[in-house]
Design a protein around this motif. Structure first.
Motif, short mmCIF file in Angstrom:
data_model
loop_
_atom_site.label_atom_id
_atom_site.label_comp_id
_atom_site.label_asym_id
_atom_site.label_seq_id
_atom_site.Cartn_x
_atom_site.Cartn_y
_atom_site.Cartn_z
N THR A 24 20.05 28.96 -40.55
CA THR A 24 18.64 28.41 -40.55
C THR A 24 18.15 28.21 -41.94
OG1 THR A 24 17.61 30.69 -40.71
CG2 THR A 24 17.97 29.62 -38.30
N PRO A 76 14.77 25.09 -37.48
CA PRO A 76 14.70 26.02 -36.32
C PRO A 76 16.14 26.38 -35.86
CG PRO A 76 13.15 23.99 -36.18
CD PRO A 76 14.07 23.86 -37.61
N TYR A 116 10.06 20.69 -36.62
CA TYR A 116 9.22 21.77 -36.15
C TYR A 116 8.19 21.41 -35.24
CZ TYR A 116 11.02 25.76 -38.91
OH TYR A 116 11.80 26.83 -39.30
N THR A 171 7.05 23.61 -31.70
CA THR A 171 7.70 24.99 -31.89
C THR A 171 6.64 25.97 -32.29
OG1 THR A 171 8.00 24.91 -34.33
CG2 THR A 171 9.83 24.21 -32.71
N GLN A 226 5.65 29.00 -34.58
CA GLN A 226 6.09 29.45 -35.68
C GLN A 226 5.40 30.90 -36.00
OE1 GLN A 226 6.02 27.03 -39.25
NE2 GLN A 226 5.57 25.37 -37.71
N ASP A 286 14.08 37.85 -39.18
CA ASP A 286 13.84 36.52 -38.41
C ASP A 286 12.86 36.80 -37.31
OD1 ASP A 286 14.43 34.18 -37.26
OD2 ASP A 286 16.38 34.27 -37.02
N ALA A 291 12.75 34.99 -34.61
CA ALA A 291 13.45 34.72 -33.36
C ALA A 291 14.35 36.03 -33.00
CB ALA A 291 14.35 33.58 -33.49
N GLU A 303 9.78 30.88 -33.64
CA GLU A 303 10.69 30.16 -34.95
C GLU A 303 10.10 30.88 -36.14
OE1 GLU A 303 13.48 28.90 -34.79
OE2 GLU A 303 13.61 27.91 -32.84
#
Length: 338
Positions: free
Chosen positions: A26, A34, A104, A107, A109, A179, A181, A270
């Motif tokens: 990433t 992303p 982005y 998404t 965040q 991260d 995610a 993300e």
């Protein structure tokens, strides 16, 4: 000596080529993207162009060196500059595609933190610093028995111990790279990664002091400055260097290549796009609203100062003063031959 400079060219090419290969998916060339965009055509094309440039630059540099068109030092300097320019071009191409295509947009965040790193931090294994201390004491004892008057190497050993200790404490308290995610997996990897970095840092201090011990014996005339002795002197540094390379290849940037500690489904988030705080192709960080003094670099197994933090400028000023004093001979560095 031509073979040595050819080896340096190969090493420079390998170092620049490995940086994007070991970076997090990433963060290609220092651009935050992303996870689902890591396989975009523009990213793959940037990697291919960069790798071709690395190979072509190494070939041209070898030809220039072999035909003696430029001095080896100039060749290496120009080569490093060209490789840096290639990295900047790759960074710009990916950043432009990200901006124009709105990678982005749509998404969610987020930023994730691991509070256990505060309640149960990764504690440095200070026992690993013992060899560095013992070697410094042995150097002092050797100088006293031989009646030496130049103890500049001893001061260098003490400086290594002090700086290593400060760096170990600072890195252990630096903001973790987690991260959003996959928070649990990335936190576990980062903890293992940080443990390895701190251990290697303390061990490396011992390797440096071992080299300084042999240099001290050469300065004091205890041993002759021969090729075998010089090789022995730099073996500890070579061992530390190889250990760092092996760890970096195994762990990857911020530990993302380490084995997964269990399965964790990806979240709907993300990692927050923070490109606006990074400059010079992701090499310089400046964020006045970030209380962190040290942040992990986007490329490489090391940390950098947050130039938005006031203490960062105090540190840089101290380094600049030390460099000026050294340049004017106020602070002397150890040199073989006295």
């Amino acid at each position: 000596m031509t073979w040595l400079y050819l080896a340096l060219i190969a090493f420079t090419a390998a170092a620049f080529a490995s940086a994007p290969a070991l970076a997090r998916p990433t963060l290609p060339f220092g651009v935050r993207i992303p996870a689902r965009r890591s396989g975009e055509a523009v990213v793959l094309l940037a990697r291919r162009r960069y790798n071709r440039g690395i190979g072509a630059g190494a070939i041209v540099a070898c030809v220039v060196l072999l035909f003696d068109w430029l001095t080896p030092e100039v060749v290496l300097l120009v080569l490093a500059g060209i490789y840096s320019l290639l990295g900047c071009l790759a960074h710009r191409s990916i950043a432009a595609a990200k901006r124009e295509e709105g990678w982005y947009s749509g998404t969610r965040q987020a930023v994730t933190t691991d509070t256990s790193l505060r309640s149960d931090p990764v504690r440095p294994q200070w026992l690993l610093l013992t060899p560095a201390v013992v070697l410094a004491v042995a150097t002092v004892a050797g100088g006293w028995f031989t009646g030496a008057t130049d103890f500049s190497t001893v001061f260098a050993q003490i400086l290594v111990i002090v700086l290593t200790s400060l760096m170990t404490v600072a890195i252990s308290r630096a903001r973790p790279e987690i991260d959003a995610a996959q928070p649990s997996v990335s936190a576990s990897r980062y903890r293992e990664y940080l443990h390895g970095v701190l251990a290697l840092l303390l061990i490396s201090a011992g390797c440096v002091n071992a080299t300084l011990l042999v240099v001290s014996l050469q300065l004091w005339g205890v041993v002759d400055t021969t090729v075998p002795v010089t090789i022995v002197a730099y073996l500890p540094l070579a061992a530390a260097f190889i250990a760092w390379i092996g760890f970096t290849v195994r762990a990857g940037d911020a530990g993302h290549r380490l084995p997964r500690a269990g399965d964790e489904p990806e979240t709907r988030y993300e990692q927050r796009d923070d490109d606006r705080h990074w400059y010079a192709a992701g090499m310089v960080y400046l964020n006045r609203n970030d209380p962190a003094l040290l942040v992990h670099r986007r490329v490489g197994t090391y940390w950098t100062l947050n130039l938005g933090h006031p203490i960062a400028w105090v540190v840089l000023a101290a380094v600049a003063v030390a460099a000026v004093l050294t340049g004017f001979g106020v602070v002397t560095l150890p040199a073989k031959g006295g």
